[in-house]
Design a protein around this motif. Sequence first.
Motif, PDB file in Angstrom:
ATOM      1  N   LEU A 204      -6.168 -19.427 -30.605  1.00 38.11           N
ATOM      2  CA  LEU A 204      -4.786 -19.810 -30.296  1.00 38.11           C
ATOM      3  C   LEU A 204      -4.728 -21.167 -29.604  1.00 38.11           C
ATOM      4  O   LEU A 204      -3.976 -22.066 -30.002  1.00 38.11           O
ATOM      5  N   ILE A 205      -5.542 -21.328 -28.572  1.00 32.93           N
ATOM      6  CA  ILE A 205      -5.503 -22.577 -27.794  1.00 32.93           C
ATOM      7  C   ILE A 205      -6.006 -23.748 -28.620  1.00 32.93           C
ATOM      8  O   ILE A 205      -5.400 -24.831 -28.635  1.00 32.93           O
ATOM      9  N   SER A 206      -7.104 -23.555 -29.338  1.00 38.00           N
ATOM     10  CA  SER A 206      -7.706 -24.676 -30.064  1.00 38.00           C
ATOM     11  C   SER A 206      -6.830 -25.147 -31.217  1.00 38.00           C
ATOM     12  O   SER A 206      -6.696 -26.358 -31.448  1.00 38.00           O
ATOM     13  N   THR A 207      -6.226 -24.211 -31.958  1.00 37.76           N
ATOM     14  CA  THR A 207      -5.400 -24.626 -33.084  1.00 37.76           C
ATOM     15  C   THR A 207      -4.082 -25.253 -32.642  1.00 37.76           C
ATOM     16  O   THR A 207      -3.391 -25.871 -33.458  1.00 37.76           O
ATOM     17  N   PHE A 208      -3.753 -25.110 -31.375  1.00 36.60           N
ATOM     18  CA  PHE A 208      -2.590 -25.821 -30.842  1.00 36.60           C
ATOM     19  C   PHE A 208      -2.984 -27.173 -30.261  1.00 36.60           C
ATOM     20  O   PHE A 208      -2.270 -28.168 -30.430  1.00 36.60           O
ATOM     21  N   VAL A 209      -4.146 -27.230 -29.602  1.00 35.22           N
ATOM     22  CA  VAL A 209      -4.537 -28.440 -28.866  1.00 35.22           C
ATOM     23  C   VAL A 209      -5.120 -29.506 -29.784  1.00 35.22           C
ATOM     24  O   VAL A 209      -4.768 -30.690 -29.678  1.00 35.22           O
ATOM     25  N   THR A 210      -6.040 -29.143 -30.681  1.00 39.64           N
ATOM     26  CA  THR A 210      -6.725 -30.174 -31.462  1.00 39.64           C
ATOM     27  C   THR A 210      -5.785 -30.970 -32.380  1.00 39.64           C
ATOM     28  O   THR A 210      -5.990 -32.182 -32.538  1.00 39.64           O
ATOM     29  N   PRO A 211      -4.745 -30.369 -32.984  1.00 39.77           N
ATOM     30  CA  PRO A 211      -3.806 -31.227 -33.717  1.00 39.77           C
ATOM     31  C   PRO A 211      -3.079 -32.222 -32.821  1.00 39.77           C
ATOM     32  O   PRO A 211      -2.731 -33.320 -33.269  1.00 39.77           O
ATOM     33  N   VAL A 212      -2.846 -31.852 -31.563  1.00 35.26           N
ATOM     34  CA  VAL A 212      -2.247 -32.799 -30.619  1.00 35.26           C
ATOM     35  C   VAL A 212      -3.206 -33.950 -30.350  1.00 35.26           C
ATOM     36  O   VAL A 212      -2.807 -35.125 -30.315  1.00 35.26           O
ATOM     37  N   LEU A 213      -4.489 -33.623 -30.163  1.00 33.29           N
ATOM     38  CA  LEU A 213      -5.488 -34.676 -29.951  1.00 33.29           C
ATOM     39  C   LEU A 213      -5.586 -35.585 -31.166  1.00 33.29           C
ATOM     40  O   LEU A 213      -5.814 -36.795 -31.037  1.00 33.29           O
ATOM     41  N   ARG A 214      -5.429 -35.011 -32.340  1.00 36.73           N
ATOM     42  CA  ARG A 214      -5.491 -35.817 -33.560  1.00 36.73           C
ATOM     43  C   ARG A 214      -4.280 -36.730 -33.713  1.00 36.73           C
ATOM     44  O   ARG A 214      -4.421 -37.934 -33.973  1.00 36.73           O
ATOM     45  N   GLY A 215      -3.076 -36.161 -33.564  1.00 41.00           N
ATOM     46  CA  GLY A 215      -1.874 -36.901 -33.902  1.00 41.00           C
ATOM     47  C   GLY A 215      -1.264 -37.700 -32.770  1.00 41.00           C
ATOM     48  O   GLY A 215      -0.743 -38.798 -32.995  1.00 41.00           O
ATOM     49  N   ASP A 216      -1.315 -37.186 -31.545  1.00 40.03           N
ATOM     50  CA  ASP A 216      -0.649 -37.856 -30.427  1.00 40.03           C
ATOM     51  C   ASP A 216      -1.535 -38.877 -29.725  1.00 40.03           C
ATOM     52  O   ASP A 216      -1.032 -39.735 -29.000  1.00 40.03           O
ATOM     53  N   LYS A 218      -4.130 -41.956 -30.169  1.00 43.24           N
ATOM     54  CA  LYS A 218      -4.544 -42.952 -31.150  1.00 43.24           C
ATOM     55  C   LYS A 218      -5.827 -43.633 -30.683  1.00 43.24           C
ATOM     56  O   LYS A 218      -5.956 -44.013 -29.521  1.00 43.24           O
ATOM     57  N   CYS A 219      -6.792 -43.731 -31.599  1.00 43.68           N
ATOM     58  CA  CYS A 219      -8.021 -44.473 -31.317  1.00 43.68           C
ATOM     59  C   CYS A 219      -8.428 -45.225 -32.570  1.00 43.68           C
ATOM     60  O   CYS A 219      -8.214 -44.741 -33.689  1.00 43.68           O
ATOM     61  N   PHE A 220      -8.965 -46.384 -32.390  1.00 47.34           N
ATOM     62  CA  PHE A 220      -9.331 -47.261 -33.497  1.00 47.34           C
ATOM     63  C   PHE A 220      -8.127 -47.576 -34.383  1.00 47.34           C
ATOM     64  O   PHE A 220      -8.255 -47.802 -35.583  1.00 47.34           O
ATOM     65  N   GLY A 221      -6.929 -47.540 -33.779  1.00 45.14           N
ATOM     66  CA  GLY A 221      -5.723 -47.908 -34.499  1.00 45.14           C
ATOM     67  C   GLY A 221      -5.166 -46.844 -35.415  1.00 45.14           C
ATOM     68  O   GLY A 221      -4.266 -47.135 -36.216  1.00 45.14           O
ATOM     69  N   GLU A 222      -5.662 -45.606 -35.342  1.00 48.08           N
ATOM     70  CA  GLU A 222      -5.179 -44.550 -36.226  1.00 48.08           C
ATOM     71  C   GLU A 222      -5.345 -43.205 -35.544  1.00 48.08           C
ATOM     72  O   GLU A 222      -5.723 -43.132 -34.372  1.00 48.08           O
ATOM     73  N   ASP A 223      -5.040 -42.126 -36.276  1.00 48.43           N
ATOM     74  CA  ASP A 223      -5.217 -40.791 -35.718  1.00 48.43           C
ATOM     75  C   ASP A 223      -6.642 -40.612 -35.221  1.00 48.43           C
ATOM     76  O   ASP A 223      -7.610 -41.012 -35.881  1.00 48.43           O
ATOM     77  N   CYS A 224      -6.768 -39.955 -34.060  1.00 49.44           N
ATOM     78  CA  CYS A 224      -8.074 -39.889 -33.392  1.00 49.44           C
ATOM     79  C   CYS A 224      -8.834 -38.631 -33.817  1.00 49.44           C
ATOM     80  O   CYS A 224      -8.924 -37.650 -33.066  1.00 49.44           O
ATOM     81  N   TYR A 225      -9.394 -38.674 -35.024  1.00 50.37           N
ATOM     82  CA  TYR A 225     -10.173 -37.533 -35.496  1.00 50.37           C
ATOM     83  C   TYR A 225     -11.481 -37.390 -34.731  1.00 50.37           C
ATOM     84  O   TYR A 225     -11.990 -36.273 -34.580  1.00 50.37           O
TER      85      TYR A 225
END
Length: 744
Positions: A204-216, A218-225
């Motif tokens: 529950l926590i990870s599937t909510f948090v990691t998309p936030v880390l990806r989309g909100d 920004k690193c290297f000028g794009e989504d921070c995968y």
Amino acid sequence: MVGDGARGEMNTFQRNESKESLFTFISAGDDPPKDFPVQKKSPKLCGSNYPLSIAFIVVNEFCERFSYYGMRAVLTLYFISFFHWDENLSTAVYHAFSALCYFTPVIGAIMADSWLGKYKTIIYLSIVYVVGHLIKSVGAIPSLGNQAVHVVLSMVGLFLIALGTGGIKPCVSAFGGDQFEEEHTSERSKFFSVFYLSINAGSLISTFVTPVLRGDVKCFGEDCYALAFGVPAALMVLALVVFIAGSGLYRKTPPQGNVLLEVCKCIGFAIKNRLKNRSRQIPRRDHWLDWASEQYSKQLIAEVKMVTRVLFLFLPLPMFWALFDQQGSRWTLQATKMNADFGIYVLQPDQMQFLNPLLILVFIPIFDLGLYPLINMCKFNFTPIRKMATGMILAGMAFGLAAIVEVKINETDMPQLVPKESLIQVLNLAKNPVQVTIQDQNLFQQPVEAFQNPDEYSRLILNGEQQSLHFILQHQGSSLAFNYTVKEKSVYSLIVFEAEGSLSSRLITDLKTKPENGLAAVRFINGLSQDVNLTIDSKQFISVQRNCDVSGYSLVERDTYDNGKCITETGEFTLDLGLLDFGASYTVVITNQVTGSIKVPHRLFLTPVKKAACHFAINLEDLVAQEVAGIFSCCAVGVSLLPTGLDVAEIRPTVSLPGVCRCGSDVEVRRHQSQQRPYGLAITTILINICWRSDVLHYGSGLLLFSVSSQHEVSAASRLAAHSGCWEYPCACCCPGCTYGTVG
């Protein structure tokens, strides 16, 4: 509860750990082998009967599930956005990875049963798991090499992750069951409930948090995968450290071998022997597996019969889970095209997956404490088969709803581009209507009004891959002609404008598809007689030259942009664009500047690439239907449908019984008076992973039965009934030649 005498006999039986004794058949009246090592007692939690060691196991499982589900949540969008793969390839690779994750438990089970034992298997494969996460995270750094390097690193990382997560899956839960003593069945049952809670909490926590880390972020000028993969990697490192920290507290059982190979040989011999004896003079046998009786014991043959019987019941389940697992692929891609604004929060497309564990945690108490007791009060015989059928019907309805949603979404897509065709629209920026005529095309019968927002594109029929077309513009009694080269399978806008008192035009290319990942696309046309510099927000700066020059498209998050800037030769002005919505394409025309005004007047066109027509809440309804379907189906065909006379929580050669129970609080055990033999982790894991996702199956209320014989009665109503993250449930199956007995 096991009596002291029975426990003494069992401990004596468990002392023999040689491979020879593993495959020795013990009749009901035989004395068990000796010299099985006695396990030490673990320190207890706060004076209770709970071993202190289980705290380390539960924390380890939470971190590991956070690691796995967090990484997997962003995987499909990573393939599309980072590798620029198409949806089909991204979906195929995602499901290939998922399939590998649910096949490798077979490898981990064999390793644990035959060579290393559960503890060492968890340690070694967790190290592999960590290395895979680290490689995967490094492969998501854009500045590290070219795309080939990123793909290779990512695929190697995913393979190691699949080997690690699958390999430890059948071991961790069983290892937790090992920590309890025989008489602490109630505590063991509660442990498995907490263990399952930790799985869903991590998911529950990870599937909510990691998309936030990806989309909100920004690193290297794009989504921070790199960050979205790095945080799960750090959690897996923590999981390994926590598990090792409890090493001195664990009860560690030695490997006892597995019977997988012998079961396969038994089936193969039966088929071979039957084919050799096809003559009508040879007496027929009751079952095709009876043809193995010349070489294998009746007990093994009886147990293999039960395995094959259960497999028939599993046949519908692969179709259900094949669809259900599309939450991480096709449903995530579907969510990128939908309106995810819930007012107080805007969901990321890949955040939809957190609804799965959330709904599980919500529905379990509703079903256990509400729905099933209510059904029982109504005296309705809601048998496991009926539950399974109900679940499948609901699942079919849910996927039908998903199909309808997809059809509605496709209605807002661009028209399909085909060879020898292109699409065109007219944007009239002049002050008066303009009649547009195109050579050999029967389009635009009515004049195009000034600043008329086009409803849709018109089709141009070409005579080849490209064609030079003659355009005639009629404006206030005058006529002007232009020639433009048009290519097939392209999308154009014809801009008509006035420059220096005369009519002019420009043909520009438009987007062929909707913006990805729920973004909005916006471009600017400068209708002023001077150059302008624009900012949409503090991050994007756009320069557009005079006389209807056109900027490229900028992709922005769905938001209200009311504080943009327009800088001209005469000053700086505010640019209020309003709401730029999900998946829409906008053309903003900067018209005339008004001296002293705080705003630059402009016109905003919503081009035929329209905003998302469906709200994400529709998918929520679909997920609810699927979760209800999963609860019905899984409770009906739960793990205990397997021959659950296996003491798989403590893989020991005990006298065991294929027992079963039905959905509900009561437990029914079938008593068998012949010699029994347990299955190992490997055979159990294969049965589960043939058709199941491994972490969705804990919908029952309490763990099941265990072994009963004429001399030994083992109460293990709280032992884990199977591995691979599949949990215990109340269910039922058939066992020929057995009679019912009842265990309270």
